[in-house]
Design an enzyme around this catalytic site. Structure first.
Site, PDB file in Angstrom:
ATOM      1  N   SER A  82       0.845  -1.194   0.000  1.00  0.00           N
ATOM      2  CA  SER A  82       0.000   0.000   0.000  1.00  0.00           C
ATOM      3  C   SER A  82       0.887   1.253   0.000  1.00  0.00           C
ATOM      4  O   SER A  82       1.725   1.414  -0.896  1.00  0.00           O
ATOM      5  CB  SER A  82      -0.957  -0.050   1.194  1.00  0.00           C
ATOM      6  OG  SER A  82      -2.003   0.870   1.045  1.00  0.00           O
TER       7      SER A  82
ATOM      8  N   ASP B  62      -7.968  -7.132  -4.547  1.00  0.00           N
ATOM      9  CA  ASP B  62      -7.627  -5.854  -3.914  1.00  0.00           C
ATOM     10  C   ASP B  62      -8.630  -4.783  -4.319  1.00  0.00           C
ATOM     11  O   ASP B  62      -8.746  -4.455  -5.507  1.00  0.00           O
ATOM     12  CB  ASP B  62      -6.222  -5.437  -4.335  1.00  0.00           C
ATOM     13  CG  ASP B  62      -5.676  -4.249  -3.551  1.00  0.00           C
ATOM     14  OD1 ASP B  62      -6.481  -3.489  -2.970  1.00  0.00           O
ATOM     15  OD2 ASP B  62      -4.453  -4.083  -3.526  1.00  0.00           O
TER      16      ASP B  62
ATOM     17  N   HIS C  88      -6.428  -6.449  -0.076  1.00  0.00           N
ATOM     18  CA  HIS C  88      -5.578  -5.386   0.467  1.00  0.00           C
ATOM     19  C   HIS C  88      -5.361  -5.638   1.961  1.00  0.00           C
ATOM     20  O   HIS C  88      -5.568  -4.756   2.803  1.00  0.00           O
ATOM     21  CB  HIS C  88      -6.247  -4.030   0.236  1.00  0.00           C
ATOM     22  CG  HIS C  88      -5.304  -2.865   0.255  1.00  0.00           C
ATOM     23  ND1 HIS C  88      -4.518  -2.520  -0.824  1.00  0.00           N
ATOM     24  CD2 HIS C  88      -5.013  -1.963   1.225  1.00  0.00           C
ATOM     25  CE1 HIS C  88      -3.793  -1.451  -0.518  1.00  0.00           C
ATOM     26  NE2 HIS C  88      -4.073  -1.100   0.725  1.00  0.00           N
TER      27      HIS C  88
END
Length: 296
Positions: free
Chosen positions: A105, A246, A275
């Protein structure tokens, strides 16, 4: 395996220091884990850290305004690019000249910045849950192109969750909020275990000593992060992990990132991954990382 070693390191910002933790043989190549926005280094699961420490000296750390690192933003606002400087500050503070970088991320964004600006400090980079710092288009197999700005955005359910004000109703309510957030981030391809994520966040709260998040990273200046030319020119080996579920950087973002990096980075899919880092994705993720850091 020896007990993890904790050490604080100084950053370029006066009075700002970062909590770090190391495990594994210090004579092995360093591998630095870079977490996402507002996330403590404890967001890297113990199981994953131990698997990587079988071959590496594994380092994880708390960003500014997370965990036990300095809560700095209210006194001196910083840019997100300053957090990339903290990556090299950790390496400097621990005496690691070069390291394998693994970024998730925002951590993947910071790893890209270091990859481009300080390639001399990077052995390899593994990136996931992140978008390319490039305005170059995605080129499809048939030769057609999609502009980077037209690639899919964040799932509207995630945006709605991020837009909700965080109200202090006590630690249990905050844990409920975090688990709800993880449920959305994890996607729908792997069964969600709320107790796993609740336990993770309980440990983060105990580690941090407070439970109300700062929101600093969301407010930090995001300018100056385009690295289109430098990404294309990099010769550092890069692995992009494709997380098909994700909702933040959904496909084809991983393919785009691999395509615009160094003439084509390696791309590997971890089935069901979103994610987040639930137990079912840890073993295949560790295999992918270790396969990459081992070299050709």
């Amino acid at each position: 395996m020896p007990r993890p070693h904790v050490q604080y390191v100084e950053t370029a910002a006066p009075g700002v220091r970062l909590w770090t933790e190391r495990r594994g043989d210090p004579d092995r190549p360093a591998l630095l884990l870079i977490m996402g926005a507002q996330a403590s280094g404890l967001g890297w699961p113990e199981e994953l850290c131990d698997a990587l420490a079988a071959r590496h000296h594994v380092i994880r750390y708390d960003h500014r305004d997370t965990g036990r690192s300095t809560p700095a933003y209210e006194k001196e606002p910083y840019r997100l690019t300053d957090l990339a400087g903290d990556v090299t500050a950790v390496l400097d503070g621990l005496g690691a000249g070069r390291a394998h970088l693994v970024g998730m991320s925002l951590g993947g964004t910071l790893a890209q910045l270091v990859l481009c600006d300080r390639p001399d400090r990077v052995l390899t980079a593994t990136l996931f849950g992140t978008r390319a710092l490039s305005t170059a288009p995605l080129v499809h197999a048939d030769g057609t192109r999609t502009a980077a700005a037209d690639l899919p955005g964040v799932d509207p359910r995630i945006l709605a969750e991020w837009a909700r004000p965080v109200v202090d109703h006590g630690v249990e309510a905050e844990l409920d909020r975090r688990v709800r957030h993880w449920r959305l981030l994890a996607g729908e391809d792997v069964p969600f275990d709320p107790e796993y994520f609740r336990d993770l966040e309980r440990r983060v709260v105990a580690h941090t000593g407070r439970y109300v998040p700062s929101g600093a990273h969301a407010r930090a200046d995001q300018s100056g992060m385009d690295r289109t030319d430098a990404l294309a020119a990099t010769r550092v080996p890069v692995l992009v992990v494709d997380a098909p579920a994700d909702p933040v950087a959904p496909p084809p973002h991983p393919r785009h990132l691999a395509q615009v990096t160094g003439g084509g980075a390696a791309l590997v899919t971890v089935p069901g991954m979103g994610h987040a880092l639930p137990r079912p994705v840890l073993a295949p993720l560790a295999r992918a990382i270790l396969g990459h850091t081992a070299g050709p």
